[in-house]
Design a protein around this motif. Structure first.
Motif, PDB file in Angstrom:
ATOM      1  N   MET A 183      22.177  51.449 -29.657  1.00  0.00           N
ATOM      2  CA  MET A 183      23.080  51.137 -30.684  1.00  0.00           C
ATOM      3  C   MET A 183      24.382  52.103 -30.550  1.00  0.00           C
ATOM      4  SD  MET A 183      20.271  50.451 -33.423  1.00  0.00           S
ATOM      5  CE  MET A 183      21.333  50.344 -34.885  1.00  0.00           C
ATOM      6  N   VAL A 184      23.772  53.143 -30.233  1.00  0.00           N
ATOM      7  CA  VAL A 184      24.935  54.372 -30.177  1.00  0.00           C
ATOM      8  C   VAL A 184      25.800  54.303 -29.151  1.00  0.00           C
ATOM      9  CG1 VAL A 184      25.120  57.017 -29.772  1.00  0.00           C
ATOM     10  CG2 VAL A 184      23.212  56.080 -31.197  1.00  0.00           C
TER      11      VAL A 184
ATOM     12  N   ILE B 106      28.529  51.902 -30.006  1.00  0.00           N
ATOM     13  CA  ILE B 106      29.750  52.524 -30.754  1.00  0.00           C
ATOM     14  C   ILE B 106      30.739  53.639 -29.899  1.00  0.00           C
ATOM     15  CG2 ILE B 106      30.075  54.253 -32.459  1.00  0.00           C
ATOM     16  CD1 ILE B 106      27.459  53.534 -33.995  1.00  0.00           C
TER      17      ILE B 106
ATOM     18  N   PHE C 238      23.205  45.419 -32.859  1.00  0.00           N
ATOM     19  CA  PHE C 238      22.957  46.134 -34.351  1.00  0.00           C
ATOM     20  C   PHE C 238      22.208  45.296 -35.256  1.00  0.00           C
ATOM     21  CE2 PHE C 238      25.582  49.719 -33.374  1.00  0.00           C
ATOM     22  CZ  PHE C 238      25.415  50.509 -33.813  1.00  0.00           C
TER      23      PHE C 238
ATOM     24  N   SER D 173      27.877  59.835 -33.611  1.00  0.00           N
ATOM     25  CA  SER D 173      27.362  58.306 -33.614  1.00  0.00           C
ATOM     26  C   SER D 173      25.915  58.358 -33.783  1.00  0.00           C
ATOM     27  CB  SER D 173      27.989  57.559 -32.512  1.00  0.00           C
ATOM     28  OG  SER D 173      29.014  57.662 -32.269  1.00  0.00           O
TER      29      SER D 173
ATOM     30  N   CYS E 225      23.807  56.608 -36.955  1.00  0.00           N
ATOM     31  CA  CYS E 225      23.274  55.583 -36.866  1.00  0.00           C
ATOM     32  C   CYS E 225      21.597  55.956 -37.297  1.00  0.00           C
ATOM     33  CB  CYS E 225      22.798  55.182 -35.558  1.00  0.00           C
ATOM     34  SG  CYS E 225      24.414  54.114 -34.711  1.00  0.00           S
TER      35      CYS E 225
END
Length: 222
Positions: free
Chosen positions: A76-77, A80, A124, A201, A205
């Motif tokens: 996820m990070v 980003i 996400f 980030s 998150c």
């Protein structure tokens, strides 16, 4: 049932675009670039997405599947980071990435929409709705730092040494054109900036997912 359909579709998309962006380079006879599709950070992140979606799909079929929840949060990070870097540099100057969209076919636009937007959104949803993406905090961050360091070593000691294009005012061979206009000190500063971006980030998150869990109490699978 909805989750199973979702995971089937997301795996299919990730596998297809991974094959187009990474896999084909390693089975074709083309010698355009040493290192193939994995010279690009975006394709490293695409590979992470594929791993996460593969595990999620397998969990729908088998009761006991290896757990990689820490990788979900890390991915996820990384999504980003790629989005911020790509669209930020595009807004500043598209030539920094050699991304000339003039004359692109419909397929290339579909590829662009997925690789620099769509895959992050789909990941996400998996991480926030269906998975325990930040059940651990230390392991996802360790993966992120490890990936940053591995990619830096990869492009500094291998990719830039064995490729002669593109060229800039200082170097040749780095996959992103703007890196070839930076000396070693400038690149180190840039890499530190990316580490800060990744850290911020990660914190956003982790806090966001934890807040959502407490607020809505969404039950999720492993």
């Amino acid at each position: 049932m909805v989750r199973k359909i979702y995971r089937t579709v997301t795996l299919g998309l990730a596998a297809y675009f991974w094959w187009i962006g990474v896999g084909v380079d390693y089975v074709s006879s083309s010698e355009a670039e040493w290192g193939g599709g994995l010279i690009y950070l975006t394709n490293w992140v695409l590979t992470l997405n594929l791993l996460v979606h593969t595990r999620a799909f397998l969990s729908e079929i088998f009761r006991q599947v290896f757990t990689i929840n820490f990788l979900v949060g890390a991915t996820m990070v990384m999504n980003i980071v790629v989005l911020v870097l790509w669209w930020g540099l595009q807004l500043v100057d598209p030539t920094l990435l050699a991304a000339d969209t003039e004359g692109w076919s419909t397929f290339y636009w579909i590829w662009e929409i997925y690789i620099h937007g769509g895959m992050a959104v789909l990941l996400f949803i998996e991480g926030v709705v269906f998975n325990k993406s930040f059940s651990s905090k230390i392991r996802p961050y360790a993966v992120i730092v490890g990936l940053f360091l591995a990619y830096i070593v990869w492009i500094e000691l291998a990719v830039s040494r064995y490729n002669i294009l593109p060229c800039g005012s200082v170097n040749c061979g780095f996959p992103y054109p703007f890196l070839n206009d930076l000396d070693i000190t400038q690149r180190i500063i840039f890499y530190l900036g990316i580490w800060i971006l990744g850290t911020v980030s990660f914190l956003l998150c982790a806090v966001g997912v934890s807040f959502k869990e407490k607020l809505f109490g969404i039950p999720r699978s492993g």
